[in-house]
Structure formats: C-alpha cells, structure tokens
Design a protein around this motif. Structure first.
Motif, short mmCIF file in Angstrom:
data_model
loop_
_atom_site.label_atom_id
_atom_site.label_comp_id
_atom_site.label_asym_id
_atom_site.label_seq_id
_atom_site.Cartn_x
_atom_site.Cartn_y
_atom_site.Cartn_z
N LYS A 118 10.48 3.08 -15.85
CA LYS A 118 9.38 2.18 -15.53
C LYS A 118 8.82 2.47 -14.14
O LYS A 118 7.61 2.52 -13.94
CB LYS A 118 9.82 0.71 -15.60
CG LYS A 118 9.90 0.18 -17.00
CD LYS A 118 9.97 -1.33 -17.06
CE LYS A 118 11.14 -1.93 -16.36
NZ LYS A 118 11.29 -3.37 -16.60
N GLY A 119 9.71 2.67 -13.18
CA GLY A 119 9.26 2.98 -11.82
C GLY A 119 8.50 4.29 -11.76
O GLY A 119 7.45 4.39 -11.11
N ASN A 120 9.00 5.31 -12.45
CA ASN A 120 8.32 6.60 -12.47
C ASN A 120 6.97 6.51 -13.17
O ASN A 120 6.00 7.13 -12.74
CB ASN A 120 9.20 7.66 -13.14
CG ASN A 120 10.39 8.04 -12.30
OD1 ASN A 120 10.40 7.87 -11.09
ND2 ASN A 120 11.43 8.53 -12.93
N LEU A 121 6.90 5.74 -14.24
CA LEU A 121 5.65 5.57 -14.97
C LEU A 121 4.61 4.86 -14.11
O LEU A 121 3.44 5.25 -14.08
CB LEU A 121 5.90 4.81 -16.26
CG LEU A 121 4.72 4.65 -17.20
CD1 LEU A 121 4.26 6.01 -17.69
CD2 LEU A 121 5.11 3.78 -18.38
N LYS A 122 5.04 3.84 -13.41
CA LYS A 122 4.12 3.12 -12.53
C LYS A 122 3.63 4.03 -11.40
O LYS A 122 2.45 3.97 -11.03
CB LYS A 122 4.81 1.88 -11.94
CG LYS A 122 4.99 0.78 -12.94
CD LYS A 122 5.71 -0.40 -12.33
CE LYS A 122 5.98 -1.51 -13.32
NZ LYS A 122 6.70 -2.63 -12.70
N GLN A 123 4.50 4.87 -10.87
CA GLN A 123 4.09 5.80 -9.83
C GLN A 123 3.06 6.79 -10.37
O GLN A 123 2.06 7.07 -9.71
CB GLN A 123 5.29 6.58 -9.28
CG GLN A 123 6.19 5.77 -8.39
CD GLN A 123 7.41 6.57 -7.94
OE1 GLN A 123 7.67 7.67 -8.42
NE2 GLN A 123 8.16 6.01 -7.02
N SER A 124 3.30 7.30 -11.55
CA SER A 124 2.37 8.25 -12.17
C SER A 124 1.02 7.59 -12.42
O SER A 124 -0.03 8.20 -12.17
CB SER A 124 2.93 8.78 -13.48
OG SER A 124 4.11 9.49 -13.25
N GLY A 125 1.04 6.39 -12.92
CA GLY A 125 -0.20 5.66 -13.17
C GLY A 125 -0.99 5.44 -11.89
O GLY A 125 -2.21 5.56 -11.87
N ALA A 126 -0.29 5.14 -10.82
CA ALA A 126 -0.95 4.92 -9.53
C ALA A 126 -1.57 6.22 -9.03
O ALA A 126 -2.69 6.21 -8.46
CB ALA A 126 0.04 4.39 -8.52
N LYS A 127 -0.88 7.33 -9.23
CA LYS A 127 -1.43 8.62 -8.79
C LYS A 127 -2.70 8.98 -9.57
O LYS A 127 -3.66 9.47 -8.99
CB LYS A 127 -0.37 9.73 -8.95
CG LYS A 127 0.72 9.65 -7.95
CD LYS A 127 1.76 10.74 -8.16
CE LYS A 127 2.92 10.58 -7.19
NZ LYS A 127 3.97 11.57 -7.45
N VAL A 128 -2.69 8.73 -10.86
CA VAL A 128 -3.88 9.00 -11.68
C VAL A 128 -5.02 8.10 -11.23
O VAL A 128 -6.16 8.56 -11.10
CB VAL A 128 -3.56 8.80 -13.18
CG1 VAL A 128 -4.82 8.81 -14.01
CG2 VAL A 128 -2.59 9.87 -13.66
N LYS A 129 -4.72 6.85 -11.02
CA LYS A 129 -5.73 5.89 -10.58
C LYS A 129 -6.34 6.31 -9.25
O LYS A 129 -7.56 6.27 -9.06
CB LYS A 129 -5.10 4.50 -10.47
CG LYS A 129 -6.04 3.37 -10.28
CD LYS A 129 -5.29 2.05 -10.29
CE LYS A 129 -6.18 0.88 -10.11
NZ LYS A 129 -5.43 -0.38 -10.08
N ASP A 130 -5.50 6.73 -8.32
CA ASP A 130 -5.98 7.19 -7.02
C ASP A 130 -6.81 8.46 -7.13
O ASP A 130 -7.78 8.66 -6.40
CB ASP A 130 -4.81 7.42 -6.06
CG ASP A 130 -4.19 6.14 -5.55
OD1 ASP A 130 -4.84 5.07 -5.67
OD2 ASP A 130 -3.05 6.19 -5.05
#
Length: 57
Positions: free
Chosen positions: A41-53
């Motif tokens: 979950k933590g890794n997925l949230k990090q990846s999502g944030a990177k894509v969003k940025d």
C-alpha cells in the motif's frame, strides 16, 4: 503533493517492511502477510504520487 504525505507514504512502506521481517522471525504468517500488505500500500501510494506530480509539471 505535500512533503508530509510523502513522508507518511514512506513510513507506511517502512512499517510494512518491519512487520514482514518480525513476522518472518517469529513465524507469524498473519504478521508477515499484514507487513506485505502495508508495504504494498505504501509503495502504491508513492507511485501514484509520482505519477500525479509528473502530470502537474
């Protein structure tokens, strides 16, 4: 994304990693599974944030 959220996502992944290791040491499959889930979950949230940025710039 705020720095606080980035830290929270990293902390969740780290917490999951610790749970996974403790579960492996103690032989607890429940704890090991919870650790894997938290880490994912933590890794997925990090990846999502990177894509969003990436799309913001």
């Amino acid at each position: 994304m705020s720095i606080g959220r980035k830290i929270a996502h990293s902390a969740e992944a780290a917490k999951g990693s610790v749970k996974k290791v403790v579960g492996r040491i103690t032989g607890s499959t429940r704890l090991r599974t919870e650790g894997r889930v938290d880490q994912a979950k933590g890794n997925l949230k990090q990846s999502g944030a990177k894509v969003k940025d990436a799309f913001k710039h």
